[in-house]
Scaffold this active site. Sequence first.
Site, mmCIF file in Angstrom:
data_model
loop_
_atom_site.group_PDB
_atom_site.id
_atom_site.type_symbol
_atom_site.label_atom_id
_atom_site.label_comp_id
_atom_site.label_asym_id
_atom_site.label_seq_id
_atom_site.Cartn_x
_atom_site.Cartn_y
_atom_site.Cartn_z
ATOM 1 N N TYR A 55 -7.213 -22.100 22.297
ATOM 2 C CA TYR A 55 -6.117 -21.975 23.264
ATOM 3 C C TYR A 55 -6.267 -20.747 24.166
ATOM 4 O O TYR A 55 -5.831 -20.776 25.316
ATOM 5 C CB TYR A 55 -4.752 -22.011 22.559
ATOM 6 C CG TYR A 55 -4.397 -23.413 22.145
ATOM 7 C CD1 TYR A 55 -3.949 -24.341 23.080
ATOM 8 C CD2 TYR A 55 -4.560 -23.845 20.838
ATOM 9 C CE1 TYR A 55 -3.654 -25.654 22.715
ATOM 10 C CE2 TYR A 55 -4.273 -25.145 20.455
ATOM 11 C CZ TYR A 55 -3.815 -26.043 21.403
ATOM 12 O OH TYR A 55 -3.541 -27.349 21.045
ATOM 13 N N ASN A 112 1.801 -32.042 30.027
ATOM 14 C CA ASN A 112 0.792 -30.996 30.236
ATOM 15 C C ASN A 112 1.314 -29.632 29.816
ATOM 16 O O ASN A 112 2.496 -29.316 29.982
ATOM 17 C CB ASN A 112 0.346 -30.963 31.694
ATOM 18 C CG ASN A 112 -0.350 -32.248 32.093
ATOM 19 O OD1 ASN A 112 -0.707 -33.043 31.217
ATOM 20 N ND2 ASN A 112 -0.527 -32.457 33.371
ATOM 21 N N HIS A 157 5.333 -30.953 25.598
ATOM 22 C CA HIS A 157 4.388 -30.521 24.556
ATOM 23 C C HIS A 157 4.112 -29.024 24.582
ATOM 24 O O HIS A 157 3.088 -28.585 24.081
ATOM 25 C CB HIS A 157 3.074 -31.311 24.690
ATOM 26 C CG HIS A 157 3.246 -32.779 24.431
ATOM 27 N ND1 HIS A 157 2.376 -33.740 24.871
ATOM 28 C CD2 HIS A 157 4.216 -33.438 23.754
ATOM 29 C CE1 HIS A 157 2.796 -34.934 24.478
ATOM 30 N NE2 HIS A 157 3.909 -34.780 23.811
ATOM 31 N N GLY A 186 -1.086 -40.312 35.577
ATOM 32 C CA GLY A 186 -2.159 -39.632 34.848
ATOM 33 C C GLY A 186 -1.952 -39.504 33.356
ATOM 34 O O GLY A 186 -2.322 -38.509 32.764
ATOM 35 N N THR A 187 -1.373 -40.538 32.759
ATOM 36 C CA THR A 187 -1.238 -40.493 31.293
ATOM 37 C C THR A 187 -1.709 -41.813 30.699
ATOM 38 O O THR A 187 -1.447 -42.882 31.249
ATOM 39 C CB THR A 187 0.196 -40.169 30.832
ATOM 40 O OG1 THR A 187 0.291 -40.429 29.429
ATOM 41 C CG2 THR A 187 1.258 -40.952 31.558
ATOM 42 N N SER A 188 -2.412 -41.717 29.557
ATOM 43 C CA SER A 188 -2.933 -42.918 28.901
ATOM 44 C C SER A 188 -1.830 -43.672 28.164
ATOM 45 O O SER A 188 -2.061 -44.760 27.658
ATOM 46 C CB SER A 188 -4.036 -42.524 27.923
ATOM 47 O OG SER A 188 -3.543 -41.558 27.019
HETATM 48 N N1 LIG Z 1 -3.758 -30.116 31.606
HETATM 49 C C1 LIG Z 1 -3.159 -30.194 30.391
HETATM 50 O O1 LIG Z 1 -2.150 -29.558 30.172
HETATM 51 C C2 LIG Z 1 -3.753 -31.107 29.313
HETATM 52 C C3 LIG Z 1 -5.098 -31.477 29.370
HETATM 53 C C4 LIG Z 1 -5.617 -32.317 28.342
HETATM 54 C C5 LIG Z 1 -4.773 -32.780 27.323
HETATM 55 N N2 LIG Z 1 -3.474 -32.397 27.274
HETATM 56 C C6 LIG Z 1 -2.626 -32.931 26.135
HETATM 57 O O2 LIG Z 1 -3.282 -34.036 25.530
HETATM 58 C C7 LIG Z 1 -2.404 -35.161 25.320
HETATM 59 C C8 LIG Z 1 -3.032 -36.363 26.011
HETATM 60 O O3 LIG Z 1 -2.159 -37.279 26.642
HETATM 61 P P1 LIG Z 1 -2.226 -37.651 28.189
HETATM 62 O O4 LIG Z 1 -1.771 -39.069 28.312
HETATM 63 O O5 LIG Z 1 -1.559 -36.592 28.968
HETATM 64 O O6 LIG Z 1 -3.767 -37.558 28.594
HETATM 65 P P2 LIG Z 1 -4.973 -38.497 28.250
HETATM 66 O O7 LIG Z 1 -6.192 -37.648 28.321
HETATM 67 O O8 LIG Z 1 -4.730 -39.287 27.025
HETATM 68 O O9 LIG Z 1 -5.027 -39.552 29.463
HETATM 69 C C9 LIG Z 1 -5.364 -39.158 30.756
HETATM 70 C C10 LIG Z 1 -5.056 -40.287 31.727
HETATM 71 O O10 LIG Z 1 -5.306 -39.786 33.031
HETATM 72 C C11 LIG Z 1 -6.092 -40.730 33.737
HETATM 73 N N3 LIG Z 1 -6.838 -39.968 34.740
HETATM 74 C C12 LIG Z 1 -7.963 -39.222 34.586
HETATM 75 N N4 LIG Z 1 -8.326 -38.646 35.745
HETATM 76 C C13 LIG Z 1 -7.383 -39.022 36.655
HETATM 77 C C14 LIG Z 1 -7.190 -38.738 38.028
HETATM 78 N N5 LIG Z 1 -8.012 -37.952 38.717
HETATM 79 N N6 LIG Z 1 -6.112 -39.277 38.644
HETATM 80 C C15 LIG Z 1 -5.248 -40.088 37.964
HETATM 81 N N7 LIG Z 1 -5.388 -40.400 36.673
HETATM 82 C C16 LIG Z 1 -6.449 -39.866 36.030
HETATM 83 C C17 LIG Z 1 -6.923 -41.452 32.699
HETATM 84 O O11 LIG Z 1 -7.317 -42.732 33.195
HETATM 85 C C18 LIG Z 1 -5.936 -41.540 31.535
HETATM 86 O O12 LIG Z 1 -5.116 -42.701 31.641
HETATM 87 C C19 LIG Z 1 -1.070 -34.736 25.818
HETATM 88 O O13 LIG Z 1 -0.302 -34.484 24.696
HETATM 89 C C20 LIG Z 1 -1.291 -33.426 26.583
HETATM 90 O O14 LIG Z 1 -0.309 -32.476 26.188
HETATM 91 C C21 LIG Z 1 -2.951 -31.575 28.250
#
Ligand SMILES: NC(=O)c1ccc[n+]([C@@H]2O[C@H](COP(=O)([O-])OP(=O)(O)OC[C@H]3O[C@@H](n4cnc5c(N)ncnc54)[C@H](O)[C@@H]3O)[C@@H](O)[C@H]2O)c1
Length: 228
Positions: free
Chosen positions: A55, A89, A106, A171-173
């Site tokens: 982190y 995020n 989160h 942007g979330t899976s």
């Molecule tokens: N930046 C951050 O704060 C960060 C980064 C990574 C993971 N996380 C954490 O990990 C967990 C993962 O869940 P999640 O659903 O947020 O992420 P995820 O990684 O599971 O999914 C990411 C999604 O974003 C899409 N994606 C990727 N690039 C993109 C773009 N340029 N434009 C639009 N869509 C795009 C993918 O197709 C996918 O559906 C969460 O709990 C989160 O807190 C946070």
Amino acid sequence: MSKKKVVVLSGAGISAESGLKTFRDSDGLWEGYNIEDVATPRAWRKDPQLVLDFYNYRRKNVLDAQPNAAHFGFAELEKDFEVTIITQNIDDLHERAGSTKVLHLHGEIFKMRSERDIGLVYEIKGDIKIGDRAEDGGQLRPHIVWFEEPVPMIEEAIPIVRQADIFVVVGTSLVVYPAAGLVDYARWDTPKYIIDKRIPYTPELNITAIEKPATEGIKELMSLLGLR
Ligand SMILES: NC(=O)c1ccc[n+]([C@@H]2O[C@H](COP(=O)([O-])OP(=O)(O)OC[C@H]3O[C@@H](n4cnc5c(N)ncnc54)[C@H](O)[C@@H]3O)[C@@H](O)[C@H]2O)c1
């Protein structure tokens, strides 16, 4: 006349074009780590140094990153709508782009808390070290909701989604619960949009898919909302 309420559920994909890696785009590894080794209570008990290193490094990445056109676009929506961002995020790119109402489901990378008392939260820009203690004597840990931990902010998020006049997912899976379940709380007649470079599965049928990277998708959303 009062402004319509736009509620946005964002995930790691919105920050991908700012150089912050998503989790699921890299084969279940997050920046080369197994999630179980760095983002669970078990990992913290087993190897707190590794968790802090992970982190501390994430924090530096976020400091170096800049908001992109998608973050700025959602901030700009505030001119025409009452906007609430519910984000999974831990970065602060929505805030830096100018969004004024951001709820972090989160946790936040620029906060730390006592490992004993979830209520003892402090700001942090540098590193957290072993031996850094909160005022209750508890070791300080990232203010992050790890996998297998409860998500207290979900209680605040649900009524916000229920009141949405327009609901946007970006942007979330949609695989991490309870966040993914928020989609079910939007009213059936609320217009819904989903922006993702690869649209994930959602049981919601009444949703307009914008299959584009977030920085492109935001432009299409604005035109669909009659703004451009
Ligand atoms: N930046 C951050 O704060 C960060 C980064 C990574 C993971 N996380 C954490 O990990 C967990 C993962 O869940 P999640 O659903 O947020 O992420 P995820 O990684 O599971 O999914 C990411 C999604 O974003 C899409 N994606 C990727 N690039 C993109 C773009 N340029 N434009 C639009 N869509 C795009 C993918 O197709 C996918 O559906 C969460 O709990 C989160 O807190 C946070």
